[in-house]
Enzyme design. Structure first.
Site, mmCIF file in Angstrom:
data_model
loop_
_atom_site.group_PDB
_atom_site.id
_atom_site.type_symbol
_atom_site.label_atom_id
_atom_site.label_comp_id
_atom_site.label_asym_id
_atom_site.label_seq_id
_atom_site.Cartn_x
_atom_site.Cartn_y
_atom_site.Cartn_z
ATOM 1 N N ALA A 110 0.854 -1.182 0.000
ATOM 2 C CA ALA A 110 0.000 0.000 0.000
ATOM 3 C C ALA A 110 0.886 1.226 0.000
ATOM 4 C CB ALA A 110 -0.882 0.000 1.250
ATOM 5 N N GLY A 143 -9.744 21.953 3.053
ATOM 6 C CA GLY A 143 -10.574 21.827 4.249
ATOM 7 C C GLY A 143 -11.168 20.452 4.417
ATOM 8 N N GLY A 144 -10.441 19.429 3.942
ATOM 9 C CA GLY A 144 -10.868 18.053 4.152
ATOM 10 C C GLY A 144 -10.416 17.542 5.509
ATOM 11 N N ILE A 146 -7.861 15.629 6.493
ATOM 12 C CA ILE A 146 -6.445 15.727 6.845
ATOM 13 C C ILE A 146 -6.095 17.152 7.253
ATOM 14 C CG2 ILE A 146 -4.085 15.512 5.992
ATOM 15 C CD1 ILE A 146 -5.019 13.280 4.177
ATOM 16 N N GLY A 231 -5.339 16.410 -0.904
ATOM 17 C CA GLY A 231 -5.678 15.063 -1.340
ATOM 18 C C GLY A 231 -4.478 14.165 -1.537
ATOM 19 N N ASP A 271 -3.809 1.808 -0.166
ATOM 20 C CA ASP A 271 -4.065 2.988 -0.979
ATOM 21 C C ASP A 271 -3.741 2.780 -2.452
ATOM 22 O OD1 ASP A 271 -4.709 4.093 1.414
ATOM 23 O OD2 ASP A 271 -2.854 5.197 1.660
ATOM 24 N N HIS A 403 -25.206 2.606 31.172
ATOM 25 C CA HIS A 403 -25.420 4.014 31.528
ATOM 26 C C HIS A 403 -24.395 4.440 32.586
ATOM 27 C CE1 HIS A 403 -27.556 7.741 32.438
ATOM 28 N NE2 HIS A 403 -27.391 7.432 33.730
#
Length: 424
Positions: A110, A143-144, A146, A231, A271, A403
């Site tokens: 990857a 503004g993603g 990451i 990206g 990836d 709870h």
């Protein structure tokens, strides 16, 4: 050392060392003898200089055995001493004395790479994880998830942070309802947002980033450092992958449900095989491929893979969102439960956010979960498990949740979808 007990057809493309001067090549159900000369060049017999692997035919190639025992291909017109890393480096195993070599089973690792930074003042997100100092003013391009994860971290370390995003809102891959609590938190932190702004360039001498606003005007943003987080894409260039001539799926390698590429015994994980580019997906694929190499039967067909945005507050998406369910033609119930009505969220002094469930209207089968809030990444496992097990709203609503926990909001979302939430 015979070959009677080994199914060579299963092994594929192999070499064994039979003595100091000869290697044997198993191809298409028969042995081909090759002479290893004093200069370590392997000459294939029968007057052929073509090596075959499945449907691949590398015409005019000869093999060269390196000192480490690996075999590389090169063309006669190339200088063997400066031969480039080629397909054989990926396809052929190391030759070991007096041992049969394992099948040529190569998992392509990857890998991913980033879009380059702007000027000398630019930084990539990998570099930003190991800073030598905290900049006074950091501009994040993108503004993603990451960009925002790192931008928030640097803001908490004391840096002034500005985020430049070309879209009209942050985290454009997620729906607006989910991202609104993150947007509000950024404003409270003092992070400046430049939405619908595009980057024009970087002036290294003035240490400014030029951006264009929606009206076409140019702004100069003073900065000590620019973090580029626009990206990732698969790292398919620069390491001779093209020599394998593998089938592609856009910019990624094309794989099947066993992570097999178009070449036998060559797998791709993580990836390099495309979206979603997530570490936990890569790890699961790598585990599966290791079992396949060991002879097990496995397929990679998860119902859903959780995507987590580690901003503050966090954001989780598993399965289909309401928009995706609608696009798929599903008639769904969409129900959410706010953390403002959750006891554990109150003790954490973080009441913003919610849990949302998407379920089919006809049979209440859950097809998706989303959540935004402090610590909601810990809910991702329960979300994924419910989808893998084919849970329905009644299954979640009927399960007693401890709870006080954030998980109670999961049960409440399911109860609300059924029309009887307890705390709303």
């Amino acid at each position: 050392m015979g070959n009677e007990s080994i199914n060579w057809d299963k092994l594929g493309f192999d070499y064994i060392k039979t003595d100091k001067r000869y290697l044997s090549h198993w191809r298409d159900g028969a042995w081909d003898a090759g002479t290893l000369t004093e200069d370590n060049v392997l000459h294939i017999s029968e007057g052929s200089t073509a090596l075959h692997y499945g449907q691949q035919c590398f015409e005019g190639l000869k093999a060269y055995r390196c000192k480490d025992g690996s075999i590389n291909l090169f063309r006669p017109d190339q200088n063997a001493a400066r031969m480039q890393r080629s397909c054989a480096r990926l396809l052929m195993p190391h030759v070991e004395t007096e041992q049969f070599v394992e099948a040529c089973k190569q998992v392509v690792r990857a890998n991913e790479r980033f879009i380059p930074p702007y000027g000398t003042g630019g930084a990539l997100s990998t570099e930003a994880l190991a800073p030598t100092s905290v900049p006074k003013h950091l501009v994040v391009v993108g503004g993603g998830y990451i960009g925002l994860e790192l931008g928030i971290a640097y803001r908490k370390l004391g840096a002034e942070v500005s985020v430049v995003e070309a879209q009209e809102r942050i985290l454009p891959a997620y729906d607006g309802e989910l991202t609104q609590p993150v947007h509000e938190a950024l404003k409270q932190l003092g992070v400046k947002l430049y939405l619908k702004h595009s980057v024009e360039g970087f002036d290294a001498q003035a240490s400014t980033l030029q951006v264009r606003d929606p009206d076409g005007e140019t702004l100069n943003l003073d900065t000590d450092r620019v973090l580029v987080a626009v990206g990732r894409k698969p790292n398919t260039q620069g390491w001779n992958l093209e020599a394998l001539d593998l089938a592609m799926n856009g910019s990624a390698l094309k794989i099947d449900n066993r992570c097999q590429t178009s070449m036998r015994n060559v797998w791709a994980i993580g990836d390099l095989s495309g979206e979603p580019m997530l570490a936990h997906r890569a790890m699961a694929q790598g585990e599966m491929v290791a079992e396949l190499i060991a002879g097990q039967h496995r397929e990679f067909n998860p119902t859903a893979i959780a995507a987590v945005c580690f901003t503050d507050p966090e954001l989780v998406v598993v399965g289909k969102t309401p928009d995706e369910a609608k696009a798929a033609g599903l008639d769904c119930i969409v129900s959410s439960f706010p953390f403002a009505a959750n006891g554990r969220a109150m003790t954490l002094e973080s009441k913003s956010g919610f849990v949302r469930v998407v379920a089919r209207r006809d049979n209440h089968l859950i097809v998706g979960w989303q959540a935004v809030g402090v610590g909601v990444s810990e809910l991702s496992t329960a979300f994924g498990q419910s989808l893998e097990m084919g849970a329905r709203l009644e299954d979640i609503a009927g399960t007693i949740h401890a709870h006080p926990t954030l998980g109670e909001a999961v049960q409440e979302a399911a109860l609300r979808a059924l029309g009887h939430a307890l705390h709303l």
